[in-house]
Design a protein around this motif. Structure first.
Motif, short mmCIF file in Angstrom:
data_model
loop_
_atom_site.label_atom_id
_atom_site.label_comp_id
_atom_site.label_asym_id
_atom_site.label_seq_id
_atom_site.Cartn_x
_atom_site.Cartn_y
_atom_site.Cartn_z
N HIS A 1 -3.36 7.10 5.21
CA HIS A 1 -3.26 8.34 5.04
C HIS A 1 -4.22 9.36 5.82
CE1 HIS A 1 -2.31 11.65 2.19
NE2 HIS A 1 -3.62 12.14 2.02
N PHE A 2 -5.26 8.95 6.23
CA PHE A 2 -6.27 9.61 7.30
C PHE A 2 -5.65 9.67 8.60
CE2 PHE A 2 -9.81 7.55 4.36
CZ PHE A 2 -9.65 8.82 3.60
N LEU A 3 -4.78 8.44 8.98
CA LEU A 3 -4.13 8.38 10.21
C LEU A 3 -3.03 9.32 10.33
CD1 LEU A 3 -3.08 5.04 11.79
CD2 LEU A 3 -1.42 6.48 10.97
N THR B 1 -5.51 15.11 3.67
CA THR B 1 -6.42 14.59 2.57
C THR B 1 -6.66 15.56 1.33
OG1 THR B 1 -7.62 12.93 3.59
CG2 THR B 1 -8.28 13.43 1.41
N MET B 2 -6.98 16.85 1.52
CA MET B 2 -7.14 17.84 0.72
C MET B 2 -5.56 18.51 0.36
SD MET B 2 -10.62 19.79 2.12
CE MET B 2 -11.18 20.46 0.85
N GLU C 1 -1.26 13.66 -3.04
CA GLU C 1 -0.72 13.13 -4.38
C GLU C 1 0.57 12.20 -3.91
OE1 GLU C 1 -0.85 12.61 -8.00
OE2 GLU C 1 -2.06 13.98 -7.22
N ARG C 2 1.05 12.41 -2.65
CA ARG C 2 1.99 11.67 -2.12
C ARG C 2 1.45 10.14 -2.13
NH1 ARG C 2 4.78 13.35 3.08
NH2 ARG C 2 4.63 15.37 1.96
N LEU C 3 0.17 10.15 -1.48
CA LEU C 3 -0.47 8.86 -1.45
C LEU C 3 -0.28 7.88 -2.62
CD1 LEU C 3 -1.90 6.93 0.44
CD2 LEU C 3 -4.16 8.17 -0.38
N ARG C 4 -0.31 8.30 -3.86
CA ARG C 4 -0.32 7.86 -5.13
C ARG C 4 0.88 6.92 -5.19
NH1 ARG C 4 -3.27 9.08 -9.86
NH2 ARG C 4 -3.49 11.19 -9.08
N GLY D 1 0.41 3.45 -6.79
CA GLY D 1 -0.59 3.80 -7.75
C GLY D 1 -1.91 3.05 -7.26
N LEU D 2 -1.91 2.21 -6.33
CA LEU D 2 -3.54 1.87 -5.95
C LEU D 2 -4.45 2.72 -5.53
CD1 LEU D 2 -2.76 -1.27 -3.72
CD2 LEU D 2 -4.16 -1.11 -5.75
#
Lengths: 91, 91
Positions: free
Chosen positions: A42-44, B51-52, B56-59, B64-65
């Motif tokens: 995600h950061f990448l 990140t900020m 939410e997409r990362l979820r 869900g991790l």
């Protein structure tokens, strides 16, 4: 705003690319817990998307030191930065 | 799109914050050539803004991790990643 359209397009492209590259990256970082792995991806993505969408501003911020048209130099620096970030020991 | 408005707002905020923090960061990375320093700040802004604005997409990507509501965990992981990236030896 064109930048926002580009951002959206890049995000879609990255999603597709990540689906293909994630397994290989995970194999390259076997000791990293999966939760940390996904956060780092995600950061990448943030660094890459920001670099591709919005580097012109960097020219003024750096008083002309940084040249966003120097694609090779940009990629080299991005790889150095991301390589170190991805390989960092998770706390 | 709300995400795009948030992105624009965050970029403005980051610009202000960076003007204040850049001198301190430069003192913390005295051996890094200025051109590399500014590129890394750019990569850092990308990771932070993404990140900020868009975690939410990362979820779903992580099945869900990853929990974007875990602010402390997010900051800790972001700091680990950026710390390593900023300190990498420039090629």
């Amino acid at each position: 705003e064109p930048d926002e359209k580009i951002q959206t397009m890049l995000n879609q492209q990255f999603h597709y690319v990540l689906k293909r590259f994630t397994p290989a990256l995970q194999r390259a970082l076997p000791s990293l817990p999966p939760v940390d792995f996904f956060w780092r991806i995600h950061f990448l993505v943030g660094s890459m998307a920001h670099t591709m969408a919005d580097s012109e501003r960097l020219r003024s911020i750096s008083s002309g030191l940084c040249d966003p048209d120097d694609t090779e130099g940009t990629i080299r620096r991005l790889v150095t930065f991301l390589n170190a970030g991805l390989k960092a020991k998770a706390d």
